[in-house]
Scaffold this motif. Structure first.
Motif, PDB file in Angstrom:
ATOM      1  N   MET A  53     127.049 -26.772 111.803  1.00  0.00           N
ATOM      2  CA  MET A  53     126.493 -26.407 110.524  1.00  0.00           C
ATOM      3  C   MET A  53     127.170 -27.184 109.395  1.00  0.00           C
ATOM      4  SD  MET A  53     126.624 -22.807 108.490  1.00  0.00           S
ATOM      5  CE  MET A  53     125.080 -21.977 108.533  1.00  0.00           C
ATOM      6  N   LEU A  54     128.497 -27.284 109.425  1.00  0.00           N
ATOM      7  CA  LEU A  54     129.228 -27.982 108.375  1.00  0.00           C
ATOM      8  C   LEU A  54     128.829 -29.454 108.319  1.00  0.00           C
ATOM      9  CD1 LEU A  54     131.420 -27.698 106.190  1.00  0.00           C
ATOM     10  CD2 LEU A  54     133.056 -28.402 107.922  1.00  0.00           C
ATOM     11  N   ARG A  55     128.675 -30.074 109.475  1.00  0.00           N
ATOM     12  CA  ARG A  55     128.284 -31.482 109.513  1.00  0.00           C
ATOM     13  C   ARG A  55     126.947 -31.688 108.811  1.00  0.00           C
ATOM     14  NH1 ARG A  55     130.085 -35.702 111.679  1.00  0.00           N
ATOM     15  NH2 ARG A  55     131.487 -34.702 113.119  1.00  0.00           N
ATOM     16  N   GLN A  56     126.004 -30.832 109.081  1.00  0.00           N
ATOM     17  CA  GLN A  56     124.681 -30.937 108.472  1.00  0.00           C
ATOM     18  C   GLN A  56     124.739 -30.699 106.956  1.00  0.00           C
ATOM     19  OE1 GLN A  56     122.002 -27.992 109.954  1.00  0.00           O
ATOM     20  NE2 GLN A  56     120.230 -28.842 108.918  1.00  0.00           N
TER      21      GLN A  56
ATOM     22  N   GLU B 108     133.032 -14.651 108.722  1.00  0.00           N
ATOM     23  CA  GLU B 108     134.422 -14.383 109.087  1.00  0.00           C
ATOM     24  C   GLU B 108     134.827 -15.025 110.407  1.00  0.00           C
ATOM     25  OE1 GLU B 108     135.193 -10.203 108.831  1.00  0.00           O
ATOM     26  OE2 GLU B 108     134.654 -10.135 106.702  1.00  0.00           O
ATOM     27  N   ASN B 109     133.861 -15.441 111.206  1.00  0.00           N
ATOM     28  CA  ASN B 109     134.167 -16.079 112.489  1.00  0.00           C
ATOM     29  C   ASN B 109     134.184 -17.599 112.394  1.00  0.00           C
ATOM     30  OD1 ASN B 109     134.337 -13.610 113.988  1.00  0.00           O
ATOM     31  ND2 ASN B 109     132.111 -13.486 113.826  1.00  0.00           N
ATOM     32  N   ALA B 110     133.832 -18.143 111.238  1.00  0.00           N
ATOM     33  CA  ALA B 110     133.806 -19.598 111.064  1.00  0.00           C
ATOM     34  C   ALA B 110     135.231 -20.135 110.941  1.00  0.00           C
ATOM     35  CB  ALA B 110     132.997 -19.958 109.826  1.00  0.00           C
ATOM     36  N   ASP B 111     135.368 -21.416 111.188  1.00  0.00           N
ATOM     37  CA  ASP B 111     136.648 -22.093 111.056  1.00  0.00           C
ATOM     38  C   ASP B 111     137.157 -21.934 109.624  1.00  0.00           C
ATOM     39  OD1 ASP B 111     138.739 -24.041 111.744  1.00  0.00           O
ATOM     40  OD2 ASP B 111     137.627 -25.374 110.386  1.00  0.00           O
ATOM     41  N   PRO B 112     138.414 -21.500 109.442  1.00  0.00           N
ATOM     42  CA  PRO B 112     138.946 -21.298 108.089  1.00  0.00           C
ATOM     43  C   PRO B 112     138.872 -22.549 107.205  1.00  0.00           C
ATOM     44  CG  PRO B 112     140.388 -20.263 109.682  1.00  0.00           C
ATOM     45  CD  PRO B 112     139.368 -21.058 110.463  1.00  0.00           C
ATOM     46  N   ALA B 113     139.110 -23.714 107.790  1.00  0.00           N
ATOM     47  CA  ALA B 113     139.028 -24.946 106.998  1.00  0.00           C
ATOM     48  C   ALA B 113     137.600 -25.192 106.517  1.00  0.00           C
ATOM     49  CB  ALA B 113     139.530 -26.125 107.820  1.00  0.00           C
TER      50      ALA B 113
ATOM     51  N   GLY C 278     143.457 -12.585  93.599  1.00  0.00           N
ATOM     52  CA  GLY C 278     143.926 -11.208  93.650  1.00  0.00           C
ATOM     53  C   GLY C 278     144.655 -10.855  94.931  1.00  0.00           C
ATOM     54  N   ALA C 279     144.371 -11.577  95.990  1.00  0.00           N
ATOM     55  CA  ALA C 279     145.006 -11.282  97.279  1.00  0.00           C
ATOM     56  C   ALA C 279     145.175 -12.578  98.080  1.00  0.00           C
ATOM     57  CB  ALA C 279     144.159 -10.278  98.053  1.00  0.00           C
ATOM     58  N   PRO C 280     145.990 -13.507  97.595  1.00  0.00           N
ATOM     59  CA  PRO C 280     146.108 -14.806  98.266  1.00  0.00           C
ATOM     60  C   PRO C 280     146.626 -14.724  99.698  1.00  0.00           C
ATOM     61  CG  PRO C 280     147.789 -14.569  96.570  1.00  0.00           C
ATOM     62  CD  PRO C 280     146.866 -13.398  96.438  1.00  0.00           C
ATOM     63  N   GLY C 281     147.388 -13.719 100.016  1.00  0.00           N
ATOM     64  CA  GLY C 281     147.906 -13.576 101.375  1.00  0.00           C
ATOM     65  C   GLY C 281     146.857 -13.188 102.390  1.00  0.00           C
ATOM     66  N   ASP C 282     145.721 -12.686 101.905  1.00  0.00           N
ATOM     67  CA  ASP C 282     144.655 -12.248 102.799  1.00  0.00           C
ATOM     68  C   ASP C 282     143.617 -13.324 103.086  1.00  0.00           C
ATOM     69  OD1 ASP C 282     145.877  -9.785 102.794  1.00  0.00           O
ATOM     70  OD2 ASP C 282     144.549  -8.942 101.264  1.00  0.00           O
ATOM     71  N   LEU C 283     143.775 -14.495 102.507  1.00  0.00           N
ATOM     72  CA  LEU C 283     142.783 -15.561 102.675  1.00  0.00           C
ATOM     73  C   LEU C 283     142.737 -16.076 104.103  1.00  0.00           C
ATOM     74  CD1 LEU C 283     143.382 -17.759  99.535  1.00  0.00           C
ATOM     75  CD2 LEU C 283     141.364 -16.402 100.065  1.00  0.00           C
ATOM     76  N   ALA C 284     141.532 -16.242 104.611  1.00  0.00           N
ATOM     77  CA  ALA C 284     141.362 -16.804 105.948  1.00  0.00           C
ATOM     78  C   ALA C 284     141.846 -18.246 105.989  1.00  0.00           C
ATOM     79  CB  ALA C 284     139.899 -16.738 106.360  1.00  0.00           C
TER      80      ALA C 284
END
Length: 125
Positions: A1-4, A43-48, A74-80
């Motif tokens: 999907m990202l490539r497209q 939420e299941n996608a690659d974090p990058a 607001g919650a930087p520690g929770d970032l994927a």
């Protein structure tokens, strides 16, 4: 999907994300926004990939991209995508810092009518 979405230009040829971002400001961003929002929220996608989707949406002055940055602040520690990039000198996570730098470099805050003025107009500035 990202490539497209980000590694293929509007003619279907291989491209770099920065080129796709710039070309989309001429009117093509709308056809890719929905897919990027879906990727950002997956939420299941690659974090990058999610981080890149957020960067692109913000580059296009999309409200969902900006809302995501506000939530992240607001919650930087929770970032994927926390830890996807590191400052090479301090070895500190600098992922969040890329957003303001890219906005400044792209001129999305400008209202003077430069190449990114479409993004500014979308923000009502």
């Amino acid at each position: 999907m990202l490539r497209q979405l980000l590694f293929t230009d509007f003619d279907g040829l291989p491209a770099e994300p920065d080129d796709v971002i710039a070309d989309a400001l001429d009117g093509g961003y709308a056809e890719r926004t929905e897919g990027l929002v879906a990727l950002l929220r997956d939420e299941n996608a690659d974090p990058a990939a999610r981080f890149l989707a957020c960067c692109v949406l913000c580059s296009w002055a999309d409200p969902i991209g900006y809302a995501t940055v506000v939530e992240a602040a607001g919650a930087p520690g929770d970032l994927a995508w926390r830890g996807q990039t590191y400052d090479r000198f301090s070895s500190q996570d600098d992922t969040f810092a890329h957003r303001p730098r890219r906005w400044a470099a792209a001129g999305t805050w400008s209202t003077s009518g430069g190449p990114r003025s479409n993004a500014s107009r979308r923000l009502g500035r």
